[in-house]
Design a protein around this motif. Structure first.
Motif, PDB file in Angstrom:
ATOM      1  N   PHE A  60       0.833  -1.199   0.000  1.00 52.21           N
ATOM      2  CA  PHE A  60       0.000   0.000   0.000  1.00 52.21           C
ATOM      3  C   PHE A  60       0.871   1.254   0.000  1.00 52.21           C
ATOM      4  CE2 PHE A  60      -2.492   3.313   2.142  1.00 52.21           C
ATOM      5  CZ  PHE A  60      -3.649   3.305   1.371  1.00 52.21           C
ATOM      6  N   ALA A  63       2.574   1.675  -3.412  1.00 53.99           N
ATOM      7  CA  ALA A  63       1.635   2.179  -4.413  1.00 53.99           C
ATOM      8  C   ALA A  63       1.387   3.673  -4.221  1.00 53.99           C
ATOM      9  CB  ALA A  63       0.315   1.410  -4.340  1.00 53.99           C
ATOM     10  N   ALA A  64       1.269   4.094  -2.966  1.00 59.65           N
ATOM     11  CA  ALA A  64       1.061   5.516  -2.682  1.00 59.65           C
ATOM     12  C   ALA A  64       2.253   6.336  -3.149  1.00 59.65           C
ATOM     13  CB  ALA A  64       0.825   5.724  -1.187  1.00 59.65           C
ATOM     14  N   ALA A  69      -3.139   5.274  -7.445  1.00 62.52           N
ATOM     15  CA  ALA A  69      -4.352   5.243  -6.626  1.00 62.52           C
ATOM     16  C   ALA A  69      -5.159   3.971  -6.863  1.00 62.52           C
ATOM     17  CB  ALA A  69      -5.210   6.476  -6.909  1.00 62.52           C
ATOM     18  N   LYS A  71      -4.034   0.972  -7.600  1.00 64.83           N
ATOM     19  CA  LYS A  71      -3.388  -0.126  -6.875  1.00 64.83           C
ATOM     20  C   LYS A  71      -3.667  -0.023  -5.389  1.00 64.83           C
ATOM     21  CE  LYS A  71      -0.696  -3.728  -6.453  1.00 64.83           C
ATOM     22  NZ  LYS A  71      -1.099  -5.052  -6.997  1.00 64.83           N
ATOM     23  N   MET A  72      -3.670   1.178  -4.849  1.00 63.91           N
ATOM     24  CA  MET A  72      -3.989   1.380  -3.439  1.00 63.91           C
ATOM     25  C   MET A  72      -5.379   0.839  -3.124  1.00 63.91           C
ATOM     26  SD  MET A  72      -2.488   5.253  -3.076  1.00 63.91           S
ATOM     27  CE  MET A  72      -3.076   5.549  -1.409  1.00 63.91           C
ATOM     28  N   LEU A  76      -6.628  -2.271  -0.668  1.00 66.65           N
ATOM     29  CA  LEU A  76      -7.535  -2.027   0.451  1.00 66.65           C
ATOM     30  C   LEU A  76      -8.811  -2.863   0.381  1.00 66.65           C
ATOM     31  CD1 LEU A  76      -7.556   1.812   1.235  1.00 66.65           C
ATOM     32  CD2 LEU A  76      -6.676  -0.050   2.640  1.00 66.65           C
ATOM     33  N   TYR A 187      -3.514  12.192  -1.562  1.00 65.51           N
ATOM     34  CA  TYR A 187      -4.661  11.321  -1.810  1.00 65.51           C
ATOM     35  C   TYR A 187      -5.846  11.691  -0.926  1.00 65.51           C
ATOM     36  CZ  TYR A 187      -1.123   8.439  -4.044  1.00 65.51           C
ATOM     37  OH  TYR A 187      -0.102   8.003  -4.843  1.00 65.51           O
ATOM     38  N   ILE A 198     -10.442   6.159  -4.090  1.00 67.40           N
ATOM     39  CA  ILE A 198      -9.224   6.924  -3.858  1.00 67.40           C
ATOM     40  C   ILE A 198      -8.962   7.826  -5.056  1.00 67.40           C
ATOM     41  CG2 ILE A 198      -6.754   6.822  -3.370  1.00 67.40           C
ATOM     42  CD1 ILE A 198      -7.158   4.054  -2.223  1.00 67.40           C
TER      43      ILE A 198
END
Length: 204
Positions: A60, A63-64, A69, A71-72, A76, A187, A198
């Motif tokens: 996470f 990806a951030a 976004a 992938k985040m 999640l 984000y 996101i």
């Protein structure tokens, strides 16, 4: 330890027992069964013993930092399905606080990919929900996250965009400027029960 107590507080499971001084209180978990459950579950779920959760925390954060976004949200989605119950957000505390504590716990597992992790950090003209950095020197990158919660799934992206606008209007990235981050990612994350949206990415 800070993330553990933050999770308890945001979930509404701490009771102030006595005021000790300015902004200092003695607190307790009012129910022994809840206390024992938290001790067992938090140790298992939010520690290195749970390889899956730790891996998700690192992925996470990566990806951030990459501005991804989508992938985040992909990371999640199964976590929210597994770890979040509608009862978890049915407390007197604002439901947004539960998601805040959950993300803080997730990112606390990211190790060097989420250094200097801060919750409700003073930034610009307000307080950013979550912020962290990665790397050193000219390669240092930073992330600011603003969390929102809505009651209707169809409103999630509007709320995520509202989070981004709040980051801009309150100048939350000033905190990353102080840390000399060359790359900045922002984000807005909106939650609705066991789902999320996101918006954001790498700042130009």
């Amino acid at each position: 330890p800070q993330d553990f107590w933050t999770l308890l507080l945001y979930a509404g499971y701490l009771t102030a027992e006595k005021k000790l001084g300015m902004n200092q209180y003695r607190v307790r978990v009012p129910n022994e069964e809840i206390r024992d459950s938290f001790i067992a579950n938090v140790k298992l779920r939010f520690s290195e013993e749970n390889d899956g959760f730790v891996t998700c925390g690192r992925d996470f954060a990566k990806a951030a930092l990459a501005g991804d976004a989508d992938k985040m949200a992909e990371i999640l989605a199964p976590l929210l399905e597994s770890y979040v119950s509608v009862r978890d957000v049915a407390t007197r505390a604002p439901a947004e606080n539960y998601y805040h504590g959950f993300l803080a716990a997730l990112l606390s597992c990211a190790g060097s990919f989420a250094k200097d992790l801060r919750s409700n950090v003073e930034a610009g003209d307000g307080f950013a929900d979550l912020a962290f950095t990665c790397g050193t020197g000219s390669g240092r990158a930073g992330v600011v996250i603003e969390i929102k919660r809505c009651s209707k799934p169809e409103d999630m992206y509007d709320f995520a965009e509202a989070g981004l606008k709040q980051i801009a209007s309150k100048r939350y990235t000033a905190y990353l400027d102080r840390l000399r981050c060359e790359k900045k990612c922002v984000y807005g994350i909106a939650f609705c029960r066991k789902d999320c949206a996101i918006s954001g990415g790498i700042m130009p």
